[in-house]
Design a protein around this motif. Structure first.
Motif, PDB file in Angstrom:
ATOM      1  N   ARG A 289       0.838  -1.205   0.000  1.00 43.75           N
ATOM      2  CA  ARG A 289       0.000   0.000   0.000  1.00 43.75           C
ATOM      3  C   ARG A 289       0.869   1.250   0.000  1.00 43.75           C
ATOM      4  O   ARG A 289       0.541   2.254  -0.621  1.00 43.75           O
ATOM      5  CB  ARG A 289      -0.912   0.003   1.223  1.00 43.75           C
ATOM      6  CG  ARG A 289      -1.760  -1.243   1.378  1.00 43.75           C
ATOM      7  CD  ARG A 289      -2.806  -1.366   0.292  1.00 43.75           C
ATOM      8  NE  ARG A 289      -3.904  -0.437   0.513  1.00 43.75           N
ATOM      9  CZ  ARG A 289      -4.909  -0.260  -0.348  1.00 43.75           C
ATOM     10  NH1 ARG A 289      -4.947  -0.936  -1.477  1.00 43.75           N
ATOM     11  NH2 ARG A 289      -5.871   0.577  -0.093  1.00 43.75           N
ATOM     12  N   PHE A 290       1.989   1.180   0.709  1.00 49.94           N
ATOM     13  CA  PHE A 290       2.932   2.299   0.756  1.00 49.94           C
ATOM     14  C   PHE A 290       3.497   2.581  -0.632  1.00 49.94           C
ATOM     15  O   PHE A 290       3.588   3.720  -1.073  1.00 49.94           O
ATOM     16  CB  PHE A 290       4.056   1.976   1.742  1.00 49.94           C
ATOM     17  CG  PHE A 290       5.038   3.090   1.951  1.00 49.94           C
ATOM     18  CD1 PHE A 290       4.806   4.086   2.879  1.00 49.94           C
ATOM     19  CD2 PHE A 290       6.221   3.138   1.217  1.00 49.94           C
ATOM     20  CE1 PHE A 290       5.720   5.104   3.074  1.00 49.94           C
ATOM     21  CE2 PHE A 290       7.136   4.152   1.396  1.00 49.94           C
ATOM     22  CZ  PHE A 290       6.892   5.147   2.335  1.00 49.94           C
ATOM     23  N   ASP A 291       3.884   1.511  -1.328  1.00 51.43           N
ATOM     24  CA  ASP A 291       4.429   1.665  -2.674  1.00 51.43           C
ATOM     25  C   ASP A 291       3.411   2.263  -3.632  1.00 51.43           C
ATOM     26  O   ASP A 291       3.770   2.986  -4.568  1.00 51.43           O
ATOM     27  CB  ASP A 291       4.907   0.315  -3.219  1.00 51.43           C
ATOM     28  CG  ASP A 291       6.155  -0.188  -2.505  1.00 51.43           C
ATOM     29  OD1 ASP A 291       6.819   0.635  -1.855  1.00 51.43           O
ATOM     30  OD2 ASP A 291       6.430  -1.392  -2.583  1.00 51.43           O
ATOM     31  N   ASN A 292       2.127   1.986  -3.418  1.00 49.89           N
ATOM     32  CA  ASN A 292       1.084   2.510  -4.298  1.00 49.89           C
ATOM     33  C   ASN A 292       1.006   4.035  -4.261  1.00 49.89           C
ATOM     34  O   ASN A 292       0.535   4.670  -5.213  1.00 49.89           O
ATOM     35  CB  ASN A 292      -0.285   1.927  -3.918  1.00 49.89           C
ATOM     36  CG  ASN A 292      -0.422   0.484  -4.356  1.00 49.89           C
ATOM     37  OD1 ASN A 292       0.313   0.010  -5.218  1.00 49.89           O
ATOM     38  ND2 ASN A 292      -1.361  -0.232  -3.765  1.00 49.89           N
ATOM     39  N   LEU A 293       1.447   4.632  -3.139  1.00 49.77           N
ATOM     40  CA  LEU A 293       1.421   6.089  -3.033  1.00 49.77           C
ATOM     41  C   LEU A 293       2.314   6.742  -4.083  1.00 49.77           C
ATOM     42  O   LEU A 293       2.094   7.884  -4.481  1.00 49.77           O
ATOM     43  CB  LEU A 293       1.883   6.526  -1.635  1.00 49.77           C
ATOM     44  CG  LEU A 293       0.951   6.229  -0.459  1.00 49.77           C
ATOM     45  CD1 LEU A 293       1.632   6.613   0.842  1.00 49.77           C
ATOM     46  CD2 LEU A 293      -0.366   6.974  -0.608  1.00 49.77           C
ATOM     47  N   TYR A 294       3.324   5.995  -4.524  1.00 44.73           N
ATOM     48  CA  TYR A 294       4.313   6.562  -5.446  1.00 44.73           C
ATOM     49  C   TYR A 294       4.262   5.884  -6.809  1.00 44.73           C
ATOM     50  O   TYR A 294       5.240   5.888  -7.544  1.00 44.73           O
ATOM     51  CB  TYR A 294       5.711   6.445  -4.821  1.00 44.73           C
ATOM     52  CG  TYR A 294       5.738   7.018  -3.426  1.00 44.73           C
ATOM     53  CD1 TYR A 294       5.748   8.387  -3.221  1.00 44.73           C
ATOM     54  CD2 TYR A 294       5.686   6.184  -2.308  1.00 44.73           C
ATOM     55  CE1 TYR A 294       5.737   8.919  -1.949  1.00 44.73           C
ATOM     56  CE2 TYR A 294       5.674   6.706  -1.034  1.00 44.73           C
ATOM     57  CZ  TYR A 294       5.695   8.079  -0.849  1.00 44.73           C
ATOM     58  OH  TYR A 294       5.671   8.609   0.409  1.00 44.73           O
ATOM     59  N   ARG A 295       3.081   5.323  -7.114  1.00 48.60           N
ATOM     60  CA  ARG A 295       2.934   4.616  -8.386  1.00 48.60           C
ATOM     61  C   ARG A 295       3.140   5.556  -9.566  1.00 48.60           C
ATOM     62  O   ARG A 295       3.824   5.225 -10.540  1.00 48.60           O
ATOM     63  CB  ARG A 295       1.551   3.976  -8.453  1.00 48.60           C
ATOM     64  CG  ARG A 295       1.384   2.959  -9.572  1.00 48.60           C
ATOM     65  CD  ARG A 295      -0.023   2.403  -9.591  1.00 48.60           C
ATOM     66  NE  ARG A 295      -0.362   1.766  -8.338  1.00 48.60           N
ATOM     67  CZ  ARG A 295      -1.612   1.497  -7.975  1.00 48.60           C
ATOM     68  NH1 ARG A 295      -2.608   1.809  -8.754  1.00 48.60           N
ATOM     69  NH2 ARG A 295      -1.847   0.911  -6.824  1.00 48.60           N
ATOM     70  N   LYS A 296       2.566   6.750  -9.478  1.00 48.46           N
ATOM     71  CA  LYS A 296       2.710   7.710 -10.578  1.00 48.46           C
ATOM     72  C   LYS A 296       4.153   8.172 -10.721  1.00 48.46           C
ATOM     73  O   LYS A 296       4.645   8.364 -11.836  1.00 48.46           O
ATOM     74  CB  LYS A 296       1.785   8.907 -10.358  1.00 48.46           C
ATOM     75  CG  LYS A 296       0.339   8.641 -10.715  1.00 48.46           C
ATOM     76  CD  LYS A 296      -0.463   9.925 -10.790  1.00 48.46           C
ATOM     77  CE  LYS A 296      -1.869   9.658 -11.322  1.00 48.46           C
ATOM     78  NZ  LYS A 296      -2.648  10.895 -11.469  1.00 48.46           N
TER      79      LYS A 296
END
Length: 776
Positions: free
Chosen positions: A639-646
């Motif tokens: 979920r943490f990694d998803n914050l920086y997907r863009k």
């Protein structure tokens, strides 16, 4: 005449295969990249273009998260007829399931918008089934997007069917609308009535509560109307309303209108989708850089090898050809190569689009509309032909007849200074992109490695439900019997992406801050540290005690927070600052309320060993207590990694397109190295006869390229420092650009340049001096 010119142009392209191939490959790659980037840019810039009222809709906001109270919109609309329509929106993601299908078939991560029925007239929906006017006029109705309807019911008619939301609420499907484009600001996979919000939270009359926050309020004004003129009036009315209610005194409510069409590119933290203008501008720059490099290659290669066509030009001039006729012939050759490149580029684009769409996480299509056909068949080829072909055409047509026929023309003499300038420019662009890649990679590595203030490894999220809530103590105790489970806690939100807000009151001013509802184990399980005071204790009164973070303590309690009252709750502790949102934003004030029964997420800390068997154990305990609810889990680090997907997606795009630009630069350097090596063939022969070693000859041939690299660095470094600093400012926490970033860029550029020319210089330097002296 045209037929004759085209025939000659084609013959010349065939006779000069190597040069033509290099030029066509360079232009093809440049145009393909330009088209791919332009498709993504067009998709982003034209966000919400399908919304008919996009320029007349405004969001009412009380803080930077874009939220307001659920009472505001009806209160304002009664007093101000210029508010033609309004809709309150609550963004939720409950599991949705066709009740005819088994447990475990839930559709997850779909956005259900709970809203007023008037949303149909505010935003633009194209209904396929059902009557839009009464589609969500009751709290037990739901409207589905086309793709969600197919997921739930397949090919069956969904009208009248029921949907199970959050595993306990049955809703009847009353309509289906076409999927909204992926570049919409407000994602809406399904719609439900605003009253369902009270049912979902089991909170009657919640919408009538002036202290109820967490809704987005959108208002429709007449076209061209500026609602900012209403701001002071509405603030005054709102303060009077709150004063009459006895909740708070006057003069504290912040208030603003934000235009809906501006939300997409605004850097705010809300429940909307957002683009990044800075990222788009950098992609535009890369697209232009690649086209420029392709054109520079064309100019350099064509002018460098122009000497091979000197006799052709001389004979044509003797036979009466004028400069305009010669220039036209060379421009036609360029235009033919450009059209060949565009045809190849369109073909290559179609082949790459599926993978490219997956990379940018949106479906992109190359539409053959009148606008696009005009761009591809007229504007782009003629523009490129002029950019790439006009200068070589002038150089080639300007040869002196007498010098040509006497054999005095030096090969490649025309445009020598211009070639140097263009090559330096090419190197400068490459160095800029290399530095950009290293800086962006360093920034993303820093984000991944930075301590967010809590422990994000081996932490499991489970969505709670009624049965688990009722038997939570038993569930927790059973889990803790497993030696691989270090702790269990619960909260109202995931720690890394909390959008829950509450209003807090300080000295005649109200603030909206993020809050967590937690139990007594939350801080220990999450790895948070008490700086002052104490932690929550099991069994203490619910909703009576509060812990704040260091940021709030410094801002509002410089003389000490412990024992102070905030919203009628006692502050018992101060916790270390941690990033409860992405690193794009700094840490803001935060409150933690001891309210175990107001939670909906369970967090389980694993020890990191035997994770598969531990998950199986948790699943068995879950099914023992809650067999009717699916066992769904997510890991915090994911979920943490998803914050920086863009950001990661941008890094991939930047790396791919930068690599392509560097490859194109190498392609041009390859041809230039070949030209220079041939040009100096006789000089090399003389030097070898006089005793020069191969090493000295290679050094001599490489010296000119090295000088170009040095000059290019002097140009690229300041530009890279300026633009990359602007990009880094999008992050509240970012690296500092260091000298080694520039050093690696310079070293890599020099390596590329030398490696590119080495094969030519070695071949020429090893050549028999006798053969070299006979050359020309």
């Amino acid at each position: 005449m045209w037929k004759h010119q085209i025939r000659i142009a084609l013959r010349n392209l065939i006779n000069r295969k190597q040069i033509s191939l290099i030029n066509i490959v360079g232009l093809t790659l440049g145009v393909t990249t330009f088209i791919l980037i332009t498709l993504y840019l067009d998709h982003e810039w034209h966000h919400d273009s399908f919304q008919k009222n996009r320029n007349s809709i405004y969001r009412v906001e009380a803080d930077e998260d874009g939220i307001s109270s659920g009472t505001w919109a009806p209160f304002f609309a009664d007093k101000h007829p210029e508010m033609q329509n309004y809709a309150r929106l609550v963004t939720t993601k409950p599991d949705l399931r066709n009740p005819q299908k088994p447990v475990g078939s839930e559709i997850r991560d779909m956005t259900l918008i709970i809203t007023d029925p008037s949303v149909i007239n505010l935003f633009t929906f194209e209904f396929i089934l059902g009557d839009p006017h009464n589609s969500i006029d009751e709290p037990n109705k739901i409207v589905l997007s086309e793709h969600l309807a197919k997921k739930l019911f397949g090919k069956a008619n969904p009208l009248g069917q029921t949907v199970l939301a959050a595993n306990k609420h049955l809703l009847t499907v009353s309509g289906v609308y076409k999927d909204l484009p992926s570049n919409t600001t407000k994602k809406m996979d399904a719609l439900a009535n605003i009253k369902f919000y009270e049912i979902l939270l089991n909170y009657p009359n919640l919408l009538d509560n002036w202290g109820n926050w967490g809704l987005e309020t959108y208002v429709l004004f007449p076209e061209g109307y500026d609602p900012q003129q209403l701001t002071s009036t509405l603030e005054r009315e709102l303060n009077m309303a709150y004063g009459d209610s006895g909740e708070h005194p006057e003069d504290f409510w912040p208030f603003r209108f934000r235009k809906y069409s501006n939300i997409y590119f605004d850097n705010i933290f809300d429940d909307c989708q957002h683009g990044n203008k800075s990222t788009l501008m950098q992609l535009i720059a890369i697209a232009l850089f690649i086209l420029i490099i392709a054109c520079i290659n064309f100019v350099n290669i064509t002018t460098a090898f122009a000497g091979q066509r000197s006799k052709e030009v001389g004979i044509k001039k003797v036979l009466g050809a004028q400069k305009p006729h010669l220039q036209l012939q060379f421009l036609i050759e360029t235009l033919i190569m450009t059209y060949i490149s565009i045809i190849l580029s369109v073909t290559l684009t179609e082949l790459l689009l599926p993978a490219y769409s997956k990379l940018v996480n949106t479906t992109l299509i190359l539409e053959y509309s009148a606008r696009n056909l005009f761009f591809l068949l007229l504007f782009l080829p003629f523009s490129l032909s002029l950019l790439a072909g006009i200068y070589p055409a002038i150089i080639l047509s300007s040869y002196n007849i007498i010098e040509v026929l006497k054999g005095k023309l030096i090969k490649g003499k025309g445009g020598n200074s211009t070639r140097k300038i263009l090559t330096v420019t090419q190197f400068g662009i490459g160095i800029f992109l290399i530095i950009g890649t290293t800086v962006i990679s360093s920034q993303m590595n820093m984000i991944q490695q930075k301590d967010p203030g809590y422990s994000k490894e081996h932490l499991l999220y489970l969505p709670s439900n009624g049965k688990i809530e009722t038997h939570f103590d038993s569930f927790r105790n059973q889990l803790l019997k497993n030696p691989q489970i270090a702790g269990v806690t619960r909260s109202n939100s995931e720690i890394q992406n909390n959008t829950s807000c509450c209003s807090v009151f300080f000295t005649n001013k109200d603030y909206t801050y993020t809050f967590f509802s937690v139990d007594e184990n939350y801080l220990d399980v999450m790895g948070l540290k008490i700086i002052q005071g104490r932690n929550f204790r099991a069994g203490e009164p619910v909703n009576k005690t509060m812990i704040i973070n260091q940021c709030m303590a410094k801002k509002h309690y410089p003389n000490g927070a412990i024992g102070q009252k905030l919203n009628q709750k006692e502050i018992i502790g101060v916790v270390n600052d941690f990033n409860f949102r992405s690193l794009h934003t700094s840490v803001n004030p935060l409150t933690m309320l001891y309210s175990p029964n107001s939670t909906n997420i369970i967090a389980v800390r694993l020890k990191g060993d035997a994770i598969p068997s531990t998950l199986k154990y948790i699943k068995n305990q879950w099914r023992t207590i809650s067999p009717d609810y699916p066992f769904n889990y997510k890991f915090l680090d994911d979920r943490f990694d998803n914050l920086y997907r863009k950001d990661k997606r941008f890094l991939k795009l930047f790396f791919i397109f930068s690599s392509l630009a560097i490859f194109l630069a190498c392609l041009g350097l390859f041809a230039m190295a070949s030209f220079i090596a041939k040009q100096k063939t006789k000089e090399i022969g003389v030097r070898k006869v006089l005793g020069a070693s191969i090493g000295k000859i290679i050094l001599m041939l490489s010296k000119e390229f090295t000088q170009w690299v040095v000059i290019a660095n002097l140009i690229a470094w300041p530009a890279a420092w300026y633009f990359l600093n602007k990009w880094l400012n999008n992050f509240a926490y970012h690296i500092e650009i260091r000298l080694y970033h520039f050093f690696w860029g310079a070293l890599f550029a020099l390596f590329i340049a030398l490696a590119t020319i080495l094969s030519h210089t070695l071949k020429t330097a090893r050549r028999n001096p006798v053969e070299s002296l006979k050359y020309e």
